[in-house]
Design an enzyme around this catalytic site. Structure first.
Site, PDB file in Angstrom:
ATOM      1  CG  HIS A  27     -49.696  14.416 -34.384  1.00 57.82           C
ATOM      2  ND1 HIS A  27     -48.282  14.133 -34.340  1.00 57.82           N
ATOM      3  CD2 HIS A  27     -49.822  15.165 -35.579  1.00 57.82           C
ATOM      4  CE1 HIS A  27     -47.502  14.789 -35.490  1.00 57.82           C
ATOM      5  NE2 HIS A  27     -48.463  15.332 -36.122  1.00 57.82           N
ATOM      6  CD  GLU A  28     -53.143  16.209 -37.103  1.00 59.35           C
ATOM      7  OE1 GLU A  28     -53.247  17.231 -37.365  1.00 59.35           O
ATOM      8  OE2 GLU A  28     -52.780  15.066 -37.885  1.00 59.35           O
ATOM      9  CG  HIS A  31     -49.997  19.981 -35.747  1.00 65.38           C
ATOM     10  ND1 HIS A  31     -48.712  20.403 -35.748  1.00 65.38           N
ATOM     11  CD2 HIS A  31     -50.168  18.889 -36.456  1.00 65.38           C
ATOM     12  CE1 HIS A  31     -47.820  19.320 -36.031  1.00 65.38           C
ATOM     13  NE2 HIS A  31     -48.815  18.529 -36.397  1.00 65.38           N
TER      14      HIS A  31
END
Length: 353
Positions: A27-28, A31
């Site tokens: 997820h990170e 980004h």
């Protein structure tokens, strides 16, 4: 002390925590990768929350591993407040900021589909939506369901795969299910199909009394069902959120990180063969990462979806929402979200005892 017995008890929990770490990292990284792609200055990339236990400065970015494996973050220049740096997040076009924020959840969804494909490849059979036969004493067969029926709708909800068949049957509350099936190339409506019921923890559930057709894994059906099964999981998350909001399910039916880790560990340890243990863990991984992806896209303050909502409004208005006003909304949302997580975590702990 029996080291082997201790390891047998501990390793499923370590595996569950590792899987959570993978979901957070993916997820990170979504980004982070798109922030770098659009030349946004990234001040910190952290996995975990709380005190730093490992850190390394590389270029302009500080990479950290923190003590508690329950989250992570990418800190971008100008993300939470205005910055005059030309590479700040707030200086980038709205469409680039939209992609950066959405990328984390999108990668979770992609990871889910990939893991579903791995699970299907390792299974003996790939499930379909077609009825193969009925259990002894079947009730549903007396209400018009037949061998060879391909189930495409349950109670007006589209069914994408065998996961959707099972979920939508269990979700029914009055034991009168409306099916739409494909029979001899025609759509046939079956109204009020009934099943036997059983009771568990004070709630009645429907017992699915038919078998579905299974096919040996092949490149074609694995690729196809990776998408369809993932769509079914997205549907499960969406309908479960609806059921929670309408009061059908309460706090005792919800689970946070503690409850989820325990469920993964218990299910993994119960599988007999090593291959089955891994596939069970991966099945949980696919469910959780898709859940995280969908949940993060909800237009709620403090979630990625909340940020996307403000960027979307900015695109319509052609000017940004004042940073202080948006920051206040997200701060309130974060506090409420943390309070909810605390309540759910306490509930998880109580359930363990």
């Amino acid at each position: 002390m029996d080291i082997g017995a201790l390891w047998s008890s501990v390793w499923p929990y370590l595996l569950a925590i590792f899987l959570f770490g993978v979901i957070i990292a993916i997820h990170e990284f979504g980004h982070f990768a798109f922030a770098k792609l659009f030349k946004v200055k990234v001040n910190e990339f952290s996995l975990g929350m709380g005190p730093k236990i490992l850190k390394k400065q590389k270029g302009e970015t500080l990479y950290c591993l923190r003590l508690f494996p329950v989250g992570g973050f990418v800190s971008m220049e100008g993300e939470s407040e205005d910055s005059d740096d030309e590479r700040a997040f707030n200086k980038k076009p709205a469409w680039q900021r939209f992609i950066i924020i959405a990328a984390g959840a999108i990668l979770n969804l992609i990871l889910g589909a990939v893991v579903v494909g791995i699970c299907l490849s390792g299974s003996e059979l790939v499930g379909t939506r077609t009825v193969q036969g009925f259990m002894e004493g079947s009730v549903s067969s007396q209400y018009g369901l037949q061998v060879g029926d391909e189930i495409v709708e349950i109670n007006g909800t589209n069914v994408y795969s065998f996961k959707g068949v099972a979920f939508n049957i269990v979700r029914d509350s009055d034991n009168k299910i409306d099916f739409t099936v494909i029979r001899d190339s025609e759509r046939v409506a079956l109204k009020g199909v009934e099943f036997k019921q059983f009771e568990f923890e004070g709630r009645k559930y429907i017992q699915q009394d038919f078998y579905i057709v299974g096919e040996p894994p092949s490149l074609t059906n694995v690729l196809k069902n990776s998408v369809l099964d993932s769509a079914s999981i997205v549907q499960m998350v969406r309908l479960s959120l609806v059921d929670i909001c309408t009061g059908k399910y309460g706090l005792k039916d919800m689970a946070g990180p503690i409850g989820t880790v325990s469920a993964i560990a218990e299910s993994t340890s119960q599988a007999e063969q090593f291959k089955d243990k891994i596939l069970t863990a991966l099945d949980f991984l696919s469910m959780i990462t898709i859940n995280v992806g969908v949940f993060n896209l909800l237009p709620l303050p403090a979630l990625d979806g909340g940020h996307l909502f403000f960027i979307f409004i900015e695109m319509i208005r052609r000017k940004p929402i004042p940073a202080k006003k948006e920051g206040f909304v997200h701060t309130v949302g974060l506090v409420l979200l943390l309070l909810l997580m605390v309540v759910i975590s306490i509930s998880d702990i109580v359930k363990q005892f």
